[in-house]
Design an enzyme around this catalytic site. Sequence first.
Site, mmCIF file in Angstrom:
data_model
loop_
_atom_site.group_PDB
_atom_site.id
_atom_site.type_symbol
_atom_site.label_atom_id
_atom_site.label_comp_id
_atom_site.label_asym_id
_atom_site.label_seq_id
_atom_site.Cartn_x
_atom_site.Cartn_y
_atom_site.Cartn_z
ATOM 1 N N PHE A 175 39.722 -2.848 -12.405
ATOM 2 C CA PHE A 175 40.849 -2.167 -13.047
ATOM 3 C C PHE A 175 41.905 -3.196 -13.431
ATOM 4 C CE2 PHE A 175 41.680 -2.354 -8.523
ATOM 5 C CZ PHE A 175 43.000 -2.716 -8.433
ATOM 6 N N CYS A 176 42.764 -2.793 -14.369
ATOM 7 C CA CYS A 176 43.887 -3.638 -14.799
ATOM 8 C C CYS A 176 45.001 -2.701 -15.270
ATOM 9 C CB CYS A 176 43.461 -4.612 -15.888
ATOM 10 S SG CYS A 176 42.772 -3.805 -17.355
ATOM 11 N N THR A 177 46.060 -3.252 -15.845
ATOM 12 C CA THR A 177 47.237 -2.440 -16.170
ATOM 13 C C THR A 177 46.929 -1.341 -17.175
ATOM 14 O OG1 THR A 177 48.637 -4.368 -15.776
ATOM 15 C CG2 THR A 177 49.633 -2.513 -16.925
ATOM 16 N N ILE B 148 45.543 1.316 -14.928
ATOM 17 C CA ILE B 148 46.437 1.856 -13.905
ATOM 18 C C ILE B 148 47.443 2.821 -14.521
ATOM 19 C CG2 ILE B 148 48.144 1.253 -12.138
ATOM 20 C CD1 ILE B 148 46.795 -1.613 -12.207
#
Length: 315
Positions: free
Chosen positions: A180-182, A209
């Site tokens: 996952f990332c922003t 996220i």
Amino acid sequence: MSENYKIAALYKFVTIEDCAILRSHLTAACETHGVHGTLLLAQEGINGTIAARPAGLDKFLDILRADPRFADIEIKYSYASEQPFLRMKVRLKQEIVTLRAPEADPNVVVGQYVEPQDWNDLIKNSNMLVIDTRNDYEYKIGTFENAIDPETASFTEFKKFVDGLKSKYPEGERPPIAMFCTGGIRCEKASAYMIEHGFDEVYHLKGGILKYLEVMPEEESLWHGECFVFDNRVAVKHGLEEGTHTLCFACRMPLSPEDRQSKDFKEGVSCPHCIKTHDEELRARHAERHRQVQLAKKRGEAHLGAAARKALRGK
């Protein structure tokens, strides 16, 4: 929640052959509709975060979506009480997210998308390696339960982290990966890179996220802390409400309320992260800059600093 300014985080991997022409077109549209922020253009696609009054932002996005290449572009919305960006920049780049790995091409292959509503069940799987692909300072202020920190200062260092996983897990014994990332863009490239390097089962959180925090009820959430964002809000929490972190002017590190209680914190001058690395002369310059900022605020002006004024003049 205040809706004075509407913020759009957007990206799409798509071949763009006319980057310079598109840059001029988008720059003019941003100026017309009062849009601030940053857009990155490269042959591989578009990426950015922008903000404006709601009506202005919507009109700009209508213009963007009128281009068939961006008709279905991924956009995540949030709001702020004040304009989170000082100016507008539309930049031409070699990559819209820099990894320097030509084999990682999301226009060719990516991992399996996971909707936010299905993410919790996925990462509860004890066989799953949950990887936070963001930088170390982002991980420290918030992440998912049981997530691994690759301890990277920049995305290009992610390749070294993957090399370590390849050594730890020989081919044929590699576990499934959930990353996952922003906002989702890093995972597009990270998943492509891992697949090209022998990881066959790779998942990533669709919308990142930000989308998870937007749609997942807090009482059901496996997210802990706040999510760093690259604008004046600094961080957001569930519901995409503005968080409690601020930035240290001296070193640009996010500061929690506890950090700001430290004896090493002096607003505009120093914080626990940089107190030992910045000398008295540098701290004195920071103190003078902070004084000028406060004076500008009293006059009702924005103190942009010499570098920002130069950029605004286009020099």
